[in-house]
Write a protein that holds these residues in place. Structure first.
Motif, PDB file in Angstrom:
ATOM      1  N   ALA A 141       0.817  -1.206   0.000  1.00 43.46           N
ATOM      2  CA  ALA A 141       0.000   0.000   0.000  1.00 43.46           C
ATOM      3  C   ALA A 141       0.854   1.259   0.000  1.00 43.46           C
ATOM      4  O   ALA A 141       0.344   2.360   0.105  1.00 43.46           O
ATOM      5  CB  ALA A 141      -0.912   0.008   1.221  1.00 43.46           C
ATOM      6  N   THR A 142       2.167   1.091  -0.128  1.00 42.71           N
ATOM      7  CA  THR A 142       3.063   2.240  -0.090  1.00 42.71           C
ATOM      8  C   THR A 142       3.774   2.387  -1.418  1.00 42.71           C
ATOM      9  O   THR A 142       4.456   1.459  -1.865  1.00 42.71           O
ATOM     10  CB  THR A 142       4.107   2.069   1.028  1.00 42.71           C
ATOM     11  OG1 THR A 142       3.425   1.878   2.271  1.00 42.71           O
ATOM     12  CG2 THR A 142       5.004   3.288   1.122  1.00 42.71           C
ATOM     13  N   PRO A 143       3.638   3.518  -2.093  1.00 41.93           N
ATOM     14  CA  PRO A 143       4.346   3.713  -3.365  1.00 41.93           C
ATOM     15  C   PRO A 143       5.851   3.850  -3.143  1.00 41.93           C
ATOM     16  O   PRO A 143       6.309   4.228  -2.053  1.00 41.93           O
ATOM     17  CB  PRO A 143       3.749   5.011  -3.900  1.00 41.93           C
ATOM     18  CG  PRO A 143       3.289   5.745  -2.680  1.00 41.93           C
ATOM     19  CD  PRO A 143       2.834   4.691  -1.712  1.00 41.93           C
ATOM     20  N   VAL A 144       6.596   3.537  -4.168  1.00 43.08           N
ATOM     21  CA  VAL A 144       8.060   3.652  -4.108  1.00 43.08           C
ATOM     22  C   VAL A 144       8.474   4.842  -4.972  1.00 43.08           C
ATOM     23  O   VAL A 144       8.347   4.802  -6.200  1.00 43.08           O
ATOM     24  CB  VAL A 144       8.732   2.361  -4.613  1.00 43.08           C
ATOM     25  CG1 VAL A 144      10.250   2.516  -4.577  1.00 43.08           C
ATOM     26  CG2 VAL A 144       8.289   1.175  -3.781  1.00 43.08           C
ATOM     27  N   VAL A 145       8.959   5.880  -4.325  1.00 38.31           N
ATOM     28  CA  VAL A 145       9.404   7.083  -5.034  1.00 38.31           C
ATOM     29  C   VAL A 145      10.914   6.983  -5.232  1.00 38.31           C
ATOM     30  O   VAL A 145      11.658   6.756  -4.280  1.00 38.31           O
ATOM     31  CB  VAL A 145       9.042   8.348  -4.237  1.00 38.31           C
ATOM     32  CG1 VAL A 145       9.564   9.595  -4.954  1.00 38.31           C
ATOM     33  CG2 VAL A 145       7.530   8.436  -4.047  1.00 38.31           C
ATOM     34  N   PRO A 146      11.383   7.150  -6.465  1.00 37.18           N
ATOM     35  CA  PRO A 146      12.825   7.076  -6.699  1.00 37.18           C
ATOM     36  C   PRO A 146      13.571   8.180  -5.942  1.00 37.18           C
ATOM     37  O   PRO A 146      13.011   9.253  -5.668  1.00 37.18           O
ATOM     38  CB  PRO A 146      12.959   7.267  -8.216  1.00 37.18           C
ATOM     39  CG  PRO A 146      11.607   6.950  -8.767  1.00 37.18           C
ATOM     40  CD  PRO A 146      10.637   7.367  -7.706  1.00 37.18           C
ATOM     41  N   PRO A 147      14.820   7.948  -5.621  1.00 44.24           N
ATOM     42  CA  PRO A 147      15.603   9.012  -4.986  1.00 44.24           C
ATOM     43  C   PRO A 147      15.899  10.134  -5.985  1.00 44.24           C
ATOM     44  O   PRO A 147      15.947   9.906  -7.204  1.00 44.24           O
ATOM     45  CB  PRO A 147      16.890   8.293  -4.562  1.00 44.24           C
ATOM     46  CG  PRO A 147      17.004   7.134  -5.508  1.00 44.24           C
ATOM     47  CD  PRO A 147      15.589   6.702  -5.787  1.00 44.24           C
ATOM     48  N   VAL A 148      16.091  11.307  -5.475  1.00 42.96           N
ATOM     49  CA  VAL A 148      16.418  12.448  -6.334  1.00 42.96           C
ATOM     50  C   VAL A 148      17.865  12.324  -6.792  1.00 42.96           C
ATOM     51  O   VAL A 148      18.789  12.233  -5.969  1.00 42.96           O
ATOM     52  CB  VAL A 148      16.213  13.777  -5.590  1.00 42.96           C
ATOM     53  CG1 VAL A 148      16.672  14.952  -6.445  1.00 42.96           C
ATOM     54  CG2 VAL A 148      14.753  13.951  -5.199  1.00 42.96           C
ATOM     55  N   THR A 149      18.043  12.309  -8.096  1.00 43.62           N
ATOM     56  CA  THR A 149      19.404  12.248  -8.659  1.00 43.62           C
ATOM     57  C   THR A 149      19.656  13.386  -9.652  1.00 43.62           C
ATOM     58  O   THR A 149      20.784  13.535 -10.150  1.00 43.62           O
ATOM     59  CB  THR A 149      19.632  10.900  -9.378  1.00 43.62           C
ATOM     60  OG1 THR A 149      18.668  10.740 -10.420  1.00 43.62           O
ATOM     61  CG2 THR A 149      19.525   9.734  -8.402  1.00 43.62           C
ATOM     62  N   ALA A 150      18.614  14.161  -9.983  1.00 45.48           N
ATOM     63  CA  ALA A 150      18.744  15.257 -10.946  1.00 45.48           C
ATOM     64  C   ALA A 150      18.633  16.593 -10.221  1.00 45.48           C
ATOM     65  O   ALA A 150      18.259  16.662  -9.039  1.00 45.48           O
ATOM     66  CB  ALA A 150      17.671  15.144 -12.015  1.00 45.48           C
ATOM     67  N   THR A 151      18.964  17.658 -10.929  1.00 49.79           N
ATOM     68  CA  THR A 151      18.756  19.008 -10.397  1.00 49.79           C
ATOM     69  C   THR A 151      17.276  19.341 -10.540  1.00 49.79           C
ATOM     70  O   THR A 151      16.718  19.336 -11.658  1.00 49.79           O
ATOM     71  CB  THR A 151      19.597  20.033 -11.173  1.00 49.79           C
ATOM     72  OG1 THR A 151      20.973  19.689 -11.053  1.00 49.79           O
ATOM     73  CG2 THR A 151      19.362  21.441 -10.622  1.00 49.79           C
ATOM     74  N   CYS A 152      16.614  19.596  -9.438  1.00 50.93           N
ATOM     75  CA  CYS A 152      15.163  19.782  -9.463  1.00 50.93           C
ATOM     76  C   CYS A 152      14.784  21.132 -10.074  1.00 50.93           C
ATOM     77  O   CYS A 152      15.445  22.155  -9.830  1.00 50.93           O
ATOM     78  CB  CYS A 152      14.596  19.693  -8.051  1.00 50.93           C
ATOM     79  SG  CYS A 152      14.686  18.019  -7.362  1.00 50.93           S
ATOM     80  N   PRO A 153      13.700  21.159 -10.853  1.00 50.18           N
ATOM     81  CA  PRO A 153      13.225  22.422 -11.434  1.00 50.18           C
ATOM     82  C   PRO A 153      12.374  23.190 -10.415  1.00 50.18           C
ATOM     83  O   PRO A 153      11.938  22.639  -9.398  1.00 50.18           O
ATOM     84  CB  PRO A 153      12.371  21.955 -12.604  1.00 50.18           C
ATOM     85  CG  PRO A 153      11.780  20.666 -12.106  1.00 50.18           C
ATOM     86  CD  PRO A 153      12.859  20.022 -11.274  1.00 50.18           C
ATOM     87  N   ALA A 154      12.114  24.433 -10.713  1.00 53.87           N
ATOM     88  CA  ALA A 154      11.143  25.191  -9.930  1.00 53.87           C
ATOM     89  C   ALA A 154       9.748  24.787 -10.403  1.00 53.87           C
ATOM     90  O   ALA A 154       9.505  24.629 -11.603  1.00 53.87           O
ATOM     91  CB  ALA A 154      11.372  26.695 -10.133  1.00 53.87           C
ATOM     92  N   PHE A 155       8.856  24.629  -9.446  1.00 52.70           N
ATOM     93  CA  PHE A 155       7.497  24.199  -9.794  1.00 52.70           C
ATOM     94  C   PHE A 155       6.599  25.438  -9.923  1.00 52.70           C
ATOM     95  O   PHE A 155       6.079  25.972  -8.954  1.00 52.70           O
ATOM     96  CB  PHE A 155       6.969  23.218  -8.752  1.00 52.70           C
ATOM     97  CG  PHE A 155       7.648  21.865  -8.843  1.00 52.70           C
ATOM     98  CD1 PHE A 155       7.222  20.921  -9.761  1.00 52.70           C
ATOM     99  CD2 PHE A 155       8.742  21.581  -8.045  1.00 52.70           C
ATOM    100  CE1 PHE A 155       7.862  19.691  -9.863  1.00 52.70           C
ATOM    101  CE2 PHE A 155       9.382  20.350  -8.140  1.00 52.70           C
ATOM    102  CZ  PHE A 155       8.953  19.403  -9.054  1.00 52.70           C
TER     103      PHE A 155
END
Length: 378
Positions: free
Chosen positions: A128-142
């Motif tokens: 019941a728990t999703p698996v979110v990948p780890p952050v490996t990229a430079t994140c954009p502004a949302f």
């Protein structure tokens, strides 16, 4: 008198000598005279082979009309220390049959399987728990606008004000062949509005990395390598924009409808639901894990044909998701290709009601009253 006594004695000796059945000799031992009762059968089991024993009156016994029974041979005594011999077989017939063992207890009847519950079944596949990948990229502004990310340009983003907590939804929209990334504003307006109102993020790709399986989109306008970018966009949105990892969805039209159903399976680690509009599967797609996102397919029935019959591709996806344990709704509006824009409100409701791992299924009792009557639980 002496004559009668002699006759009795002679008779006793004669009976003792005839003790074996069939005329064979037997070992003589002590004999016993039983007074009273009916004449005993001759030993050896040959009833009547020696005739009927006549009755005689024993001398010196009161009421001496009792018949004299045939003498009974006693078995020889066992030597000291030896086991006692088995009792002799009864005379005058066959050995009585051994007592039959008690009948084995009948096993308890097998429990009847419980009746299958009617209606749709809850999704019990996977965790019941999703698996979110780890952050490996430079994140954009949302924020609203078009960005380049991980080397790919033309990615359109619509973002609501950041939610106070990790509750916001995220939707990936995939456009049709020959269309553009802003297609969602006409085809999924209610979805866009719902995402923004809850502080979420909607992302729509214009182009593709071209990596991986391009058949997922039917016309190669998107490929499975694009999921490497969606992995990082989701990871960044969870980290920086309070997106709830249990509220990640995909929708799109035509080739984008095929690709959104492909994404539901190919990223079942974190996809909660997909709603392809004139989409589905051209071929079966492998699920990423044991979990199955909820699926809502929208198509135009027999009139929905552009290269392929989208009613059939929708059904292929429906069957694939359902056989993997998912909950499926099929909507046939009969209005041709990509005519499902009017179902955007139903899609948004479907998304809100189906976060990742929802159990029990919220539509077990039927679809919400607000849903189009053209939609049925598959």
């Amino acid at each position: 008198m002496e004559g009668r006594l002699g006759l009795v004695a002679a008779l006793l000796v004669t009976l003792a000598a005839c003790g074996g059945g069939g005329g064979e000799p037997q070992t003589r031992g002590d004999t016993t005279v039983v007074l009273g009762g009916s004449p005993a059968p001759l030993p050896g089991g040959a009833a009547g082979s020696q005739g009927t024993t006549p009755a005689f009156t024993a001398p010196g016994v009161a009421g001496s009309n009792a018949p004299i029974a045939a003498p009974v041979a006693k078995p020889p005594a066992a030597p000291p220390g030896a086991a006692a011999p088995p009792p002799p077989a009864p005379t005058g017939g066959a050995r009585p049959p051994a007592a039959a063992p008690p009948p084995a207890a009948a096993p308890p009847p097998a429990a009847a399987p419980p009746p299958a519950p009617a209606g749709p079944q809850p999704n019990t596949q996977g965790g019941a728990t999703p698996v979110v990948p780890p952050v490996t990229a430079t994140c954009p502004a949302f924020r609203n606008g078009t960005i380049s990310f991980m080397g790919l340009g033309g990615i359109q983003m619509v973002a609501g004000a950041k939610a106070a907590g990790p509750t916001a939804p995220m939707v990936f929209y995939w456009h049709g062949t020959g269309s553009f990334s802003g297609e969602f504003s006409a085809m999924a307006a209610a979805v866009q509005q719902g995402v923004v109102a809850e502080g979420g993020v909607l992302v729509s790709f214009q182009d593709t990395t071209g990596k991986g399986d391009a058949l997922c989109s039917g016309t190669a306008i998107f490929a499975t390598g694009d999921f490497e970018l969606t992995d990082q966009l989701l990871a960044c949105a969870v980290k920086d924009h309070n997106v709830d990892p249990r509220r990640v969805y995909a929708t799109g039209c035509s080739a984008g409808g095929l690709f959104s159903a492909c994404m539901g399976a190919g990223r079942s680690n974190y996809m909660a639901a997909a709603a392809p509009n004139s989409g589905g599967w051209v071929l079966p797609i492998a699920f990423q894990n044991k979990y199955t996102p909820a699926l809502m397919t929208i198509h135009g029935g027999a009139s929905d044909n552009v290269g392929i019959a989208f009613a059939d591709s929708s059904r292929t996806a429906d069957m694939g998701y359902k056989s993997h344990g998912g909950f499926v709704v099929n909507c046939d509006h009969g209005g041709g290709h990509c005519g499902g824009a009017g179902f955007a409100g139903n899609i948004w409701q479907f998304f809100k009601d189906h976060p990742y791992g929802v159990n029990p299924e919220p539509y077990m009792g039927g679809l919400p009253a607000s849903f189009s009557k053209q939609c049925k639980i598959f």
